[in-house]
Design an enzyme around this catalytic site. Structure first.
Site, mmCIF file in Angstrom:
data_model
loop_
_atom_site.group_PDB
_atom_site.id
_atom_site.type_symbol
_atom_site.label_atom_id
_atom_site.label_comp_id
_atom_site.label_asym_id
_atom_site.label_seq_id
_atom_site.Cartn_x
_atom_site.Cartn_y
_atom_site.Cartn_z
ATOM 1 N N LYS A 56 0.923 -6.014 5.696
ATOM 2 C CA LYS A 56 1.241 -4.598 5.451
ATOM 3 C C LYS A 56 -0.062 -3.936 5.056
ATOM 4 C CE LYS A 56 3.742 -0.932 4.427
ATOM 5 N NZ LYS A 56 4.899 -1.028 3.514
ATOM 6 N N SER A 58 -2.027 0.110 4.325
ATOM 7 C CA SER A 58 -2.000 1.568 4.312
ATOM 8 C C SER A 58 -2.737 2.080 5.551
ATOM 9 C CB SER A 58 -2.688 2.101 3.051
ATOM 10 O OG SER A 58 -2.030 1.676 1.886
ATOM 11 N N THR A 110 -2.863 5.611 1.602
ATOM 12 C CA THR A 110 -2.739 6.847 2.372
ATOM 13 C C THR A 110 -2.497 8.029 1.448
ATOM 14 O OG1 THR A 110 -1.819 5.543 4.184
ATOM 15 C CG2 THR A 110 -1.562 7.929 4.324
ATOM 16 N N ALA A 111 -1.867 7.779 0.303
ATOM 17 C CA ALA A 111 -1.660 8.843 -0.680
ATOM 18 C C ALA A 111 -2.994 9.445 -1.100
ATOM 19 C CB ALA A 111 -0.919 8.292 -1.899
ATOM 20 N N HIS A 149 6.296 5.362 -3.485
ATOM 21 C CA HIS A 149 7.407 4.409 -3.585
ATOM 22 C C HIS A 149 8.550 4.977 -4.440
ATOM 23 C CE1 HIS A 149 4.651 1.908 -1.525
ATOM 24 N NE2 HIS A 149 4.007 1.427 -2.568
#
Length: 267
Positions: A56, A58, A110-111, A149
């Site tokens: 996983k 970003s 990505t935030a 999240h």
């Protein structure tokens, strides 16, 4: 049987879609997955050293490792109305945040990339574990924080308020879904292995959609402190048709994200 290392986050959206392939509920086509569940920012950093076969990641971090990893069509967290929230305790306007400390859930998330695109003048960003950010603000270690999240469902209960929703801003500017994270596999494993993993993951997601309660124990194992309704909201928010197949619209959204980031020298 071929064994591949796999890294995913502990978040319910990941455990929901990976449950079937990791717990013997579908045919894995001769593949075995030696998996670990850790925070996505730690996964991002491991990818920089190509330490995990499948991970996983970003979308911010993927831009920096695309020479070593290829993005799978399945497994992405991407959609509308699910972007990071910028919240605070006593600040109501984003203009008040210049030179103030902002808690972010990791440099390569990505935030953080979205914050850099939309508000490039906000420079005082300090990294914290995503689940600690609400308390960081409450304890006045930061003036504001970027929530991702499940924390988007709990911040109001802790007396915090939203300054802005970066997802909403992104959608107004681009009209596109927001690409948060995806699943990537090492290029040197070859296309045959990548395609096989793609099929297994897609089958796992299909199984999860058909049997939504089947993954409950696996999801709960890594989200023990999360209320059941929050856990379900999390899955409903981040698992959608883009998770099954990124598609042309999803790929276009990723391209636009990188174009916008380059314009402000964020990547």
């Amino acid at each position: 049987m071929k064994t591949l290392s796999l890294g995913i986050s502990t978040c319910p959206n990941d455990t929901f879609i990976f449950d079937a392939m990791l717990n013997g509920k579908i045919d894995t086509l001769g593949l075995h997955f030696d998996y670990e569940l850790i925070d996505v920012e730690e996964l991002n950093k491991k990818a920089f050293n190509t330490r995990i076969d499948i991970t996983k990641i970003s979308y911010h971090a993927y831009a920096l490792v695309s020479e070593d990893y290829i993005l799978l069509n399945s497994g992405s967290a991407l959609g509308f109305n699910n972007g990071p929230l910028l919240v605070a305790a006593d600040i109501t306007d984003i203009s008040q945040l210049r030179s103030k400390i902002i808690a972010i859930p990791g440099r390569y998330t990505t935030a953080n990339l979205l914050l850099s695109i939309l508000y490039p003048d906000l420079k005082e960003k300090h990294e914290f574990l995503f689940s600690d950010i609400e308390d960081i603000i409450i304890n006045k270690q930061a003036k504001a924080g970027l929530l991702i999240h499940e924390n988007r469902f709990t911040y109001q209960d802790k007396g915090l308020h939203r300054i802005t929703d970066l997802g909403e801003e992104w959608e107004k500017i681009t009209g596109m879904p927001i690409p948060l994270g995806g699943i990537a596999i090492k290029r040197d494993l070859g296309m045959e292995t990548a395609e096989k993993v793609e099929k297994v993951l897609a089958s796992s997601i299909d199984y999860a959609f058909r049997n939504p309660q089947s993954s409950y124990d696996f999801v709960r194992k890594y989200a023990a402190s999360m209320q059941r309704d929050v856990m379900q909201k999390h899955i409903s928010l981040y698992v959608n048709d883009f998770s099954r197949d990124l598609g042309e619209k999803g790929r276009q959204a990723v391209r636009i994200l990188y174009e916008q980031a380059r314009e402000v020298n964020a990547i």
